[in-house]
Write an enzyme that holds these catalytic residues in place. Structure first.
Site, mmCIF file in Angstrom:
data_model
loop_
_atom_site.group_PDB
_atom_site.id
_atom_site.type_symbol
_atom_site.label_atom_id
_atom_site.label_comp_id
_atom_site.label_asym_id
_atom_site.label_seq_id
_atom_site.Cartn_x
_atom_site.Cartn_y
_atom_site.Cartn_z
ATOM 1 N N GLU A 7 -0.012 -1.028 5.612
ATOM 2 C CA GLU A 7 1.042 -0.616 6.544
ATOM 3 C C GLU A 7 0.895 0.858 6.903
ATOM 4 O OE1 GLU A 7 4.965 0.855 7.947
ATOM 5 O OE2 GLU A 7 3.812 1.533 6.237
ATOM 6 N N ASP B 81 0.826 -1.209 0.000
ATOM 7 C CA ASP B 81 0.000 0.000 0.000
ATOM 8 C C ASP B 81 0.859 1.257 0.000
ATOM 9 O OD1 ASP B 81 0.756 -0.687 2.718
ATOM 10 O OD2 ASP B 81 -0.575 0.921 3.383
HETATM 11 ZN ZN LIG Z 1 6.718 2.085 4.248
#
Ligand SMILES: [Zn+2]
Length: 407
Positions: free
Chosen positions: A172, A79
């Site tokens: 994340e 992401d």
């Molecule tokens: Zn990162």
């Protein structure tokens, strides 16, 4: 394929993660991109590739040596941040960057005089944005480098290595990627996240972090008739903040200094709320910092009456150094691998948290490596093509070192 070639393909996928969504991954684009990666991995000839329903890829390449050595894992997140529009619209390569100031779009300027990573990139081929979007090097640079190393292994059977595990994770950037990470499915004894900035950086000391919520209950009256009755919650909140050492604020700290960061304050005479971040590298100092806040709350409750100040502290991440120190081969091998690529390794203390920290406490000590992409989460993001090649090389060198691992 070189890492940057892969990278340029990957940054065209929209994998922005978004907070507050019910679904895992938070956005469907991440899962779609994970499917692309999974099929690429299978094309390499890797049999053990698993994509779960939450968008996590786990997989491994079996050992091709006799000797029993630890399973080494590599992790990157698919992401990208929502700090600016993405995916990348028109990334462009600048060959042999000569150190000049680059205006990517009106007001979006890259200047090596104030950007040490860019300074380090002089003479290298680099990728920049068109000044209107993110590039997505955080962490597609890491994804591209791990993929490149995995492709190398599968196409060079003479390359000797123990069992190699890998994982690509979603979400994340919104802080939830570890919530659904399956340590067992990952199957590594030790791992590296490939999610840092400048190539050559090895990070394994991060902050202990807590968040603190302060609620002040005041008493509101008509100001004309307030004598001996009014308790102004905002003023008591200011008193609380004044009790914390002003030199321990983010703007006055660096390196191993911890801090109290007043994140938010809002209120009126009757009620005031403050939110703080508490950060410290050292365990004992971290505990001291939290205890100091408790003392400040106690003092104000003595002065203004019990229940005036309510302090709630919640522990967040922990310094992974504690978990990595018994396994310093993780750092020594990475240092040696980076040095063999012609770059001087650096081991800076992280002034934040990292996914590897949680994983380290789950039993897989996991330092973080710089990818060669930098200025993350900004329109002035840069990916250094040469450093990306070197990073993919360094991953292979680390694997080769673990093939020789002596307990
Ligand atoms: Zn990162």
């Amino acid at each position: 394929m070189r890492a940057y070639e892969r990278f340029l393909k990957y940054v065209m996928y929209d994998t922005m993660s978004l907070e507050g969504r019910e679904s895992v991954p938070s956005t469907p684009g991440q899962k779609a991109f994970a499917e692309v990666l999974a099929s690429e991995l299978r094309e390499f000839g890797i049999e053990d590739v698993r994509l779960d329903d939450k968008g996590y890829i786990y997989g491994s390449i079996p050992s091709n040596i006799e000797k029993e050595v630890p399973v080494i894992g590599f992790i990157a997140h698919v992401d990208t941040s929502d700090a600016h529009p993405s995916p990348a619209k028109a990334p462009r390569i600048i060959e042999k960057y000569d150190g000049r100031i680059l205006e990517l779009a009106p007001g979006v300027v890259l200047n090596p005089a104030i950007d040490s990573n860019l300074q380090n990139a002089i003479g290298c081929d680099i990728i920049v944005t068109d000044g209107t979007t993110l590039l997505g090097g955080d962490d597609k640079a890491g994804v591209a480098e791990i993929m490149t190393a995995l492709e190398y292994i599968t196409s060079h059977p003479q390359f000797r290595h123990g069992k190699i595990a890998f994982s690509f994770t979603p979400d994340e950037e919104i802080g939830t990627s570890q919530d659904h990470f399956d340590v067992k499915a990952f199957g590594a004894d030790f791992a590296y996240t490939v999610d840092g900035a400048d190539f050559g950086d090895i990070e394994y000391e991060n902050f202990y972090g807590a968040s603190a919520k302060v609620t002040v209950r005041g008493i509101s009256t008509h100001p004309g008739e307030a004598k001996d009755k009014m308790k102004n919650a905002c003023l008591i909140a200011m008193e609380f903040d004044a009790l914390l050492p002003p030199w321990q604020r983010p703007e006055h700290t660096e390196n191993y200094d911890g801090f109290y960061h007043l994140l938010r304050i809002a209120g009126d005479c009757e009620n005031c709320q403050m939110a703080y971040l508490v950060r410290e590298h050292d365990d004992a100092k971290y505990e001291e910092k939290k205890a100091y806040m408790e003392k400040a709350a106690m003092l104000l409750n003595e002065k203004h009456g019990a229940g005036t100040v309510l302090l709630e502290i919640e522990d967040g991440y922990r310094n992974m150094a504690e978990m990595v120190r018994p396994h310093m081969h993780l750092i020594e091998f990475a240092k040696a691998a980076i040095a063999e690529c012609g770059v001087t390794p650096r081991v800076p203390a992280i002034r934040g948290g990292t996914d590897g920290s949680e994983l380290s406490y789950k039993g897989v000590p996991c330092p973080n490596l710089g990818t060669g992409s930098f200025n993350h989460h900004s329109l002035t993001e840069v990916a250094n093509i040469d450093h990306m090649d070197q990073c993919a090389q360094a991953l292979l060198k680390i694997m080769a070192k673990y093939a020789e691992f002596e307990k």
